[in-house]
Design an enzyme around this catalytic site. Sequence first.
Site, PDB file in Angstrom:
ATOM      1  N   ARG A 176     -11.002  29.305 -69.831  1.00 35.01           N
ATOM      2  CA  ARG A 176     -11.592  30.650 -69.970  1.00 35.01           C
ATOM      3  C   ARG A 176     -11.108  31.328 -71.249  1.00 35.01           C
ATOM      4  O   ARG A 176     -11.880  31.985 -71.951  1.00 35.01           O
ATOM      5  CB  ARG A 176     -11.268  31.511 -68.745  1.00 35.01           C
ATOM      6  CG  ARG A 176     -11.990  31.079 -67.484  1.00 35.01           C
ATOM      7  CD  ARG A 176     -11.851  32.094 -66.349  1.00 35.01           C
ATOM      8  NE  ARG A 176     -10.474  32.431 -66.030  1.00 35.01           N
ATOM      9  CZ  ARG A 176      -9.718  31.800 -65.136  1.00 35.01           C
ATOM     10  NH1 ARG A 176     -10.213  30.770 -64.470  1.00 35.01           N
ATOM     11  NH2 ARG A 176      -8.480  32.195 -64.897  1.00 35.01           N
TER      12      ARG A 176
ATOM     13  N   ARG B 248     -12.834  27.463 -63.688  1.00 29.62           N
ATOM     14  CA  ARG B 248     -11.697  27.657 -62.785  1.00 29.62           C
ATOM     15  C   ARG B 248     -10.361  27.523 -63.512  1.00 29.62           C
ATOM     16  O   ARG B 248      -9.315  27.786 -62.937  1.00 29.62           O
ATOM     17  CB  ARG B 248     -11.771  26.665 -61.636  1.00 29.62           C
ATOM     18  CG  ARG B 248     -12.998  26.910 -60.754  1.00 29.62           C
ATOM     19  CD  ARG B 248     -13.050  25.969 -59.595  1.00 29.62           C
ATOM     20  NE  ARG B 248     -11.924  26.239 -58.694  1.00 29.62           N
ATOM     21  CZ  ARG B 248     -11.489  25.381 -57.794  1.00 29.62           C
ATOM     22  NH1 ARG B 248     -12.045  24.201 -57.680  1.00 29.62           N
ATOM     23  NH2 ARG B 248     -10.478  25.695 -57.024  1.00 29.62           N
ATOM     24  N   CYS B 249     -10.400  27.133 -64.781  1.00 36.15           N
ATOM     25  CA  CYS B 249      -9.182  26.902 -65.556  1.00 36.15           C
ATOM     26  C   CYS B 249      -8.927  28.087 -66.494  1.00 36.15           C
ATOM     27  O   CYS B 249      -9.788  28.445 -67.304  1.00 36.15           O
ATOM     28  CB  CYS B 249      -9.334  25.608 -66.350  1.00 36.15           C
ATOM     29  SG  CYS B 249      -8.013  25.309 -67.533  1.00 36.15           S
ATOM     30  N   ARG B 250      -7.742  28.664 -66.389  1.00 36.98           N
ATOM     31  CA  ARG B 250      -7.400  29.819 -67.222  1.00 36.98           C
ATOM     32  C   ARG B 250      -7.455  29.480 -68.711  1.00 36.98           C
ATOM     33  O   ARG B 250      -7.995  30.239 -69.514  1.00 36.98           O
ATOM     34  CB  ARG B 250      -6.014  30.343 -66.846  1.00 36.98           C
ATOM     35  CG  ARG B 250      -5.590  31.562 -67.653  1.00 36.98           C
ATOM     36  CD  ARG B 250      -4.252  32.123 -67.197  1.00 36.98           C
ATOM     37  NE  ARG B 250      -3.162  31.179 -67.265  1.00 36.98           N
ATOM     38  CZ  ARG B 250      -2.415  30.970 -68.363  1.00 36.98           C
ATOM     39  NH1 ARG B 250      -2.663  31.633 -69.460  1.00 36.98           N
ATOM     40  NH2 ARG B 250      -1.432  30.091 -68.345  1.00 36.98           N
TER      41      ARG B 250
END
Length: 113
Positions: A14, A9-11
Amino acid sequence: MITIYHNNRCRKSREGLALVENSGKPHKVVKYLEDAPTAKELHQIIKLLNGTPMDLVRQNEAIWKTQFKGKNLTDSEIIEAMVADPKLIERPIVVYGNKAVIGRPPERILDII
């Protein structure tokens, strides 16, 4: 083998995972919110980071602010807080051999892989 402690969920996490995948090196993804590291594993990561437990804490998390901020906690208490609530752990963390890095910014990962 490269290990990345990852939160999809964390950019930034990712982006870090993309760097690891693009390296072509064997890697393992640990979804640390589902498979939380133990106190022993966190101690090892902190040792590899050559840092302190506070280096791994997401100090802007609501849980940290309401339950821990301003308290005089020992290193063990900080680690236990992260074990109890892995949301407090900074991300992504990449471990490769005898080195580790917090991937903020993600390009820091390139320094060890």
